[in-house]
Design a protein around this motif. Structure first.
Motif, PDB file in Angstrom:
ATOM      1  N   GLU A   1      -7.751   7.265  -4.748  1.00 23.41           N
ATOM      2  CA  GLU A   1      -6.589   7.420  -5.623  1.00 23.41           C
ATOM      3  C   GLU A   1      -6.206   8.894  -5.787  1.00 23.41           C
ATOM      4  O   GLU A   1      -5.051   9.254  -5.732  1.00 23.41           O
TER       5      GLU A   1
ATOM      6  N   LYS B   1      -1.516   7.057   7.277  1.00 21.62           N
ATOM      7  CA  LYS B   1      -0.575   8.125   7.639  1.00 21.62           C
ATOM      8  C   LYS B   1      -1.184   9.481   7.322  1.00 21.62           C
ATOM      9  O   LYS B   1      -1.114  10.413   8.122  1.00 21.62           O
TER      10      LYS B   1
ATOM     11  N   LYS C   1      10.120  12.764 -10.744  1.00 19.35           N
ATOM     12  CA  LYS C   1      11.053  11.659 -10.531  1.00 19.35           C
ATOM     13  C   LYS C   1      12.396  11.888 -11.214  1.00 19.35           C
ATOM     14  O   LYS C   1      13.413  11.369 -10.805  1.00 19.35           O
TER      15      LYS C   1
ATOM     16  N   PHE D   1       0.819  -1.206   0.000  1.00 23.33           N
ATOM     17  CA  PHE D   1       0.000   0.000   0.000  1.00 23.33           C
ATOM     18  C   PHE D   1       0.860   1.267   0.000  1.00 23.33           C
ATOM     19  O   PHE D   1       0.420   2.316  -0.411  1.00 23.33           O
ATOM     20  N   GLU D   2       2.132   1.109   0.465  1.00 21.28           N
ATOM     21  CA  GLU D   2       2.964   2.312   0.496  1.00 21.28           C
ATOM     22  C   GLU D   2       3.820   2.406  -0.774  1.00 21.28           C
ATOM     23  O   GLU D   2       4.556   3.355  -0.962  1.00 21.28           O
ATOM     24  N   ASP D   3       3.695   1.366  -1.660  1.00 21.93           N
ATOM     25  CA  ASP D   3       4.403   1.410  -2.940  1.00 21.93           C
ATOM     26  C   ASP D   3       3.968   2.669  -3.677  1.00 21.93           C
ATOM     27  O   ASP D   3       2.828   3.098  -3.599  1.00 21.93           O
ATOM     28  N   GLU D   4       4.925   3.271  -4.404  1.00 24.02           N
ATOM     29  CA  GLU D   4       4.557   4.534  -5.038  1.00 24.02           C
ATOM     30  C   GLU D   4       3.566   4.343  -6.187  1.00 24.02           C
ATOM     31  O   GLU D   4       2.935   5.289  -6.628  1.00 24.02           O
TER      32      GLU D   4
ATOM     33  N   ILE E   1      11.490   7.781  -2.994  1.00 27.50           N
ATOM     34  CA  ILE E   1      10.113   8.258  -2.923  1.00 27.50           C
ATOM     35  C   ILE E   1       9.192   7.087  -2.638  1.00 27.50           C
ATOM     36  O   ILE E   1       9.374   6.000  -3.183  1.00 27.50           O
ATOM     37  N   SER E   2       8.244   7.284  -1.771  1.00 27.30           N
ATOM     38  CA  SER E   2       7.189   6.269  -1.665  1.00 27.30           C
ATOM     39  C   SER E   2       5.847   6.976  -1.600  1.00 27.30           C
ATOM     40  O   SER E   2       5.773   8.193  -1.453  1.00 27.30           O
ATOM     41  N   ARG E   3       4.811   6.150  -1.736  1.00 31.62           N
ATOM     42  CA  ARG E   3       3.476   6.690  -1.814  1.00 31.62           C
ATOM     43  C   ARG E   3       2.956   6.964  -0.405  1.00 31.62           C
ATOM     44  O   ARG E   3       3.296   6.265   0.539  1.00 31.62           O
ATOM     45  N   MET E   4       2.131   7.949  -0.275  1.00 28.41           N
ATOM     46  CA  MET E   4       1.477   8.256   1.003  1.00 28.41           C
ATOM     47  C   MET E   4       0.460   7.152   1.255  1.00 28.41           C
ATOM     48  O   MET E   4      -0.255   6.773   0.345  1.00 28.41           O
ATOM     49  N   ASP E   5       0.427   6.616   2.461  1.00 28.64           N
ATOM     50  CA  ASP E   5      -0.690   5.694   2.673  1.00 28.64           C
ATOM     51  C   ASP E   5      -1.790   6.383   3.465  1.00 28.64           C
ATOM     52  O   ASP E   5      -1.567   7.385   4.151  1.00 28.64           O
TER      53      ASP E   5
ATOM     54  N   PRO F   1       0.070   3.037  -7.921  1.00 27.78           N
ATOM     55  CA  PRO F   1      -1.291   2.759  -7.459  1.00 27.78           C
ATOM     56  C   PRO F   1      -1.586   1.255  -7.450  1.00 27.78           C
ATOM     57  O   PRO F   1      -0.954   0.493  -8.180  1.00 27.78           O
TER      58      PRO F   1
ATOM     59  N   SER G   1      -8.441   0.344   3.702  1.00 28.02           N
ATOM     60  CA  SER G   1      -8.006   1.339   2.735  1.00 28.02           C
ATOM     61  C   SER G   1      -8.001   0.810   1.308  1.00 28.02           C
ATOM     62  O   SER G   1      -8.183   1.570   0.369  1.00 28.02           O
TER      63      SER G   1
END
Lengths: 242, 122, 288
Positions: C214, C275, C259, B5-8, C268-272, B10, C193
C-alpha cells in the motif's frame, strides 16, 4: 532428531539393494550346489563372496552423495547430519554384511561340502592361510571383513563427495591426472630419481599394514576414519547445484 | 463483484464499499452474517489482512459488528445509516460529475432537468 | 529478535556479483512478494537464506541464531525450489511420507487432500510428472508442512489458469488457518499483487524497494488525458514513465495527486504493482 530421520532414510534406501544382493548370492550358491550334485565329477572352490560384497559396498558408497544430499537439503537437514548419517549407515551395513558373509562361510564350510568337493574359502583364509582355531576364526574373520568393508565404503563416499565438489575442469584433471600420476609419473620418478626408494617404503608400509589380521583390522579402521575425515571436510562446504 | 487493482482507491476501501453495496441491495439483510475474512480474501484472492482492514472500516462506521465466536453481522439500522451517508455523498459522487459532463456536451440546465424527469418516469 | 533477518549478504559467482550487500527483514506471519526479473538474484537469495549455498559475506539470522547448519532453525524453514531435488525413483506418496519424517509438523492428511483437489496422483514418480504437476507436487508439500517460514520460488511455474487460481485460494486458506511467513518469489506479479502485503523488489542483485504494498503504491499515480494537457500537468512533476496512444497519454508520476486542483479533462488512476515493477526494473527504468 534430524540425524535419526536421515539415518532411517539411508537404511531404508540401502535395504532394497542389500536384499537383492543376497538374493543373487543365494541363487549363485544354489546354482553351484545343484551343479555339484548333478555332475558328480565337478569340484569347486568359492572365494568370491566377500570380494562381491566389497564391490557392492564400494558402488553403494559411490552412489550415496549427490541424490541424497539434494533430497536432504530440500528437507532442511544439516550437512553435519548428512555426513553423520552416512557414517552410521555405512557402519551398520558393514557390520551386518560382515556378519551375514561370515555366517554364510560357516554354513558353507560345514554343511555344503558335498564330501569335500566344494570348499568355501573366506577372504581371511585367502590372504593369511587357514586359521588354527575354527572358534577363533569367526570373530577374527568378522572383524577383518568389517574393517575392509568399512574402508571400501568410506573410499567410495570420499570419491563421490570429491567429485561433487569439483567443477568440470577439476573433474577432468583428477580423472586423467591421478591415474597418470600413479601409473607413469610416480613409477618413473621412483625408478630414475629415487632409485626405487618410494616403492621400497611403500612395500614396507603395505607389508606392515596387512602383515597379520590384527594389523589389517587396525589399518582398515584407520583408513576409514581418514576417508570419512576428508569427506567431512568436503561435505561441510558442499552447496546445492542444479 | 470484482476488484479493480488500478482503481485509485486502495483495495481495502473497495472491499468495504462492495460489502456496503451488498447490504444496501439486500444481499445481507440486517442481523444476518456477512462472509468471513477468510471467505472474502479467498474469493477476491487478496491478503486476509486487507480484507480485515476493509471489514474494520465497516465496524468503525457501525455497519457491522462482531458476535463472539460466530463472525460478523450486519448491525440493526445499518441500511438507514448507509442510505444517509450515501445521500450526503450523492451530490459529490453523481451530481457534480453529471453537471460537468453536461457542460462539456453543451446541455442546458433545462435539458438536464427534462432528462432527470424522464429517468424517474421510466 | 523475532523474525528472519538478512544482514549485509553478498554472494559472488566468479566475476558476477549475484547478491550485493542485501539487507532485509522478514517479520512473523506476513506474506512477502520477492519480485525480480529472471536472473535478478531471487533464487540465489532464497538459497542463501536456507543455507543451501553460502554467502561470501553477511549473515542470515532467524529468531536470534544463524540458519546454516542449525538444526532447530532449519526445521522451521521450508523452501519450495524451482528445481526438483527429489530422488529419481521416489513416488509422490513416498515423498510425503519422508517429508513427515523430516518435519514433525508436516500434515500428511492435508497433503493427500490437496493432492486430490489438484488432481495429483500419489502413485506417480515425481520425476515423471509434467512441469505443471511437478510444481503442484512441490506446492502441495510446501502448503502442508506447517512451519513458520515458507519460501516459494516461482510457485506457479507451468500451472494452467485453473491450477493457478486454485493455488492462490489454497494459499490464502492455509495462511488464514495457520499463519506463517510466506516469501513468494515470482516474476508474474499481477496475480499475486493482491495477496502480498510487503513488496521486496530485487534488481541485478540489489534490493531497490522494500516496503508494504500500500505504501509503495501510494507513492505514485497515473494521469491520463490529452498529450498536451498531460505534459502541461506533468511539467513540474517527476514522471517515471509514460506511454502514448494516438493523442492520448498516460504519465506515471511520483508523488500524491492533489485531486482538487486537477485540470479539466485529466483523470487519475492508481499505479498498479506490475506497471511500477516494469518501470523500476525495465531497461528504460531511470530509478535504479
Amino acid at each position: 532428531m534430524n540425524i535419526k530421520a536421515a539415518l532411517k532414510y539411508r537404511l531404508y534406501e540401502s535395504k532394497k539393494s542389500v536384499i537383492i544382493f543376497y538374493l543373487a548370492v543365494a541363487a549363485l550358491i544354489l546354482l553351484i550346489s545343484t551343479t555339484i550334485i548333478t555332475i558328480k565329477t565337478t569340484e569347486g572352490k568359492t572365494n568370491s563372496l566377500e570380494i562381491a560384497t566389497i564391490v557392492f559396498l564400494f558402488i553403494l558408497g559411490l552412489n550415496s552423495f549427490r541424490e541424497t544430499f539434494r533430497f536432504f537439503m530440500q528437507n532442511g537437514i544439516s550437512r553435519k547430519a548428512i555426513i553423520s548419517s552416512q557414517i552410521m549407515c555405512s557402519l551398520i551395513l558393514c557390520l551386518a554384511m560382515s556378519l551375514i558373509d561370515n555366517i554364510i562361510l560357516v554354513i558353507g564350510k560345514n554343511l555344503l561340502t558335498f564330501g569335500g568337493r566344494l570348499d568355501f574359502i573366506g577372504m581371511l583364509e585367502l590372504m593369511y592361510g587357514p586359521q588354527n582355531s575354527a572358534v577363533a576364526a569367526f570373530p577374527v574373520s568378522f572383524l577383518f571383513c568389517f574393517s575392509i568393508y568399512s574402508m571400501v565404503s568410506a573410499l567410495g563416499f570420499l570419491i563421490t563427495t570429491l567429485y561433487y565438489r569439483m567443477n568440470k575442469g577439476q573433474k577432468i584433471a583428477v580423472s586423467v591426472g591421478v591415474p597418470a600420476a600413479l601409473l607413469f609419473v610416480l613409477p618413473a620418478m621412483d625408478k630414475y630419481i629415487f632409485r626405487f626408494a618410494i616403492s621400497n617404503v611403500f612395500a614396507k608400509v603395505i607389508r606392515f599394514a596387512f602383515e597379520a589380521p590384527a594389523n589389517a583390522v587396525v589399518s582398515g579402521i584407520v583408513l576409514s576414519a581418514a576417508f570419512y575425515g576428508f569427506s567431512w571436510l568436503l561435505a561441510r562446504k558442499a552447496v546445492i547445484k542444479d | 463483484m470484482q476488484l479493480h487493482f488500478e482503481d485509485e482507491r486502495p483495495l481495502f476501501i473497495q472491499i468495504a464499499e462492495q460489502i456496503e453495496d451488498a447490504i444496501l441491495s439486500g444481499v445481507f439483510p440486517e442481523e444476518t452474517q456477512i462472509p468471513s475474512t477468510t471467505e472474502i480474501s479467498v474469493s477476491y484472492k487478496i491478503n486476509p489482512a486487507t480484507a480485515l482492514k476493509g471489514i474494520n472500516i465497516l465496524v468503525d462506521r457501525g455497519i457491522v459488528y462482531k458476535r463472539r465466536g460466530l463472525g460478523m453481522f450486519v448491525a440493526k439500522g445499518a441500511v438507514g445509516k448507509l442510505k444517509n451517508r450515501r445521500k450526503e455523498e450523492f451530490f459529490d459522487n453523481y451530481v457534480s460529475k453529471l453537471v460537468s459532463e453536461a457542460k462539456r456536451l453543451g446541455f442546458s440546465k433545462e435539458d438536464i432537468i427534462k432528462m432527470v424527469e424522464r429517468g424517474f418516469k421510466e | 529478535m523475532k523474525g528472519l533477518s538478512v544482514t549485509n549478504v553478498t554472494k559472488r559467482f566468479g566475476d558476477i556479483t549475484a547478491l550485493d550487500r542485501i539487507n532485509l527483514y522478514f517479520g512473523e506471519n506476513r506474506i512477502y512478494g520477492l519480485l525480480g526479473r529472471n536472473g535478478a538474484g531471487k533464487t540465489t537469495l532464497l538459497n542463501t537464506i536456507t543455507g543451501r549455498i553460502f554467502a561470501d559475506e553477511g549473515s542470515v539470522i532467524l529468531d536470534g541464531s544463524p540458519v546454516t547448519e542449525n538444526e532447530s532453525n532449519l526445521s522451521r524453514i521450508f523452501m519450495m525450489s524451482e528445481s526438483n531435488y527429489y530422488p529419481e525413483n521416489m513416488k509422490v506418496a513416498d515423498a510425503f511420507r519422508w517429508t513427515g519424517e523430516f518435519y514433525d509438523s508436516f500434515d500428511r492428511d492435508r497433503a493427500v487432500e490437496l493432492s486430490g483437489r489438484f488432481g495429483l496422483s500419489l502413485n506417480k514418480k515425481i520425476k515423471s510428472l509434467s512441469t505443471g504437476y511437478g510444481t503442484i507436487f512441490k506446492l502441495v508439500t510446501a502448503l502442508s508442512v506447517n512451519v513458520p517460514y515458507i519460501l516459494l520460488d516461482e510457485p506457479v511455474l507451468g500451472l494452467d489458469a485453473n491450477h493457478r487460481d486454485l493455488f492462490y485460494r489454497v494459499l490464502i486458506e492455509t495462511y488464514s488457518e495457520n499463519p506463517a511467513t510466506y516469501i513468494i518469489s515470482t516474476h508474474l506479479i499481477e496475480e499475486v499483487s493482491g495477496i502480498i502485503e510487503d513488496v521486496v523488489i530485487i534488481n541485478k542483485g540489489r534490493i531497490i524497494r522494500n516496503e508494504p504494498r500500500e505504501s509503495l503504491l501510494s507513492k505514485y499515480y497515473c494521469v491520463t488525458g490529452h498529450i498536451s494537457a498531460v505534459d502541461e500537468f506533468a511539467r513540474d512533476k517527476k514522471v517515471i514513465a509514460s506511454e502514448t496512444l494516438g493523442g492520448l497519454k498516460n504519465a506515471y508520476i511520483e508523488g500524491t495527486p492533489d485531486k482538487r486542483s486537477m485540470p479539466e479533462g485529466l483523470s487519475i488512476s492508481r499505479m498498479d504493482l506490475q506497471k511500477l515493477f516494469i518501470q523500476l526494473t525495465g531497461e528504460g527504468g531511470n530509478m535504479q
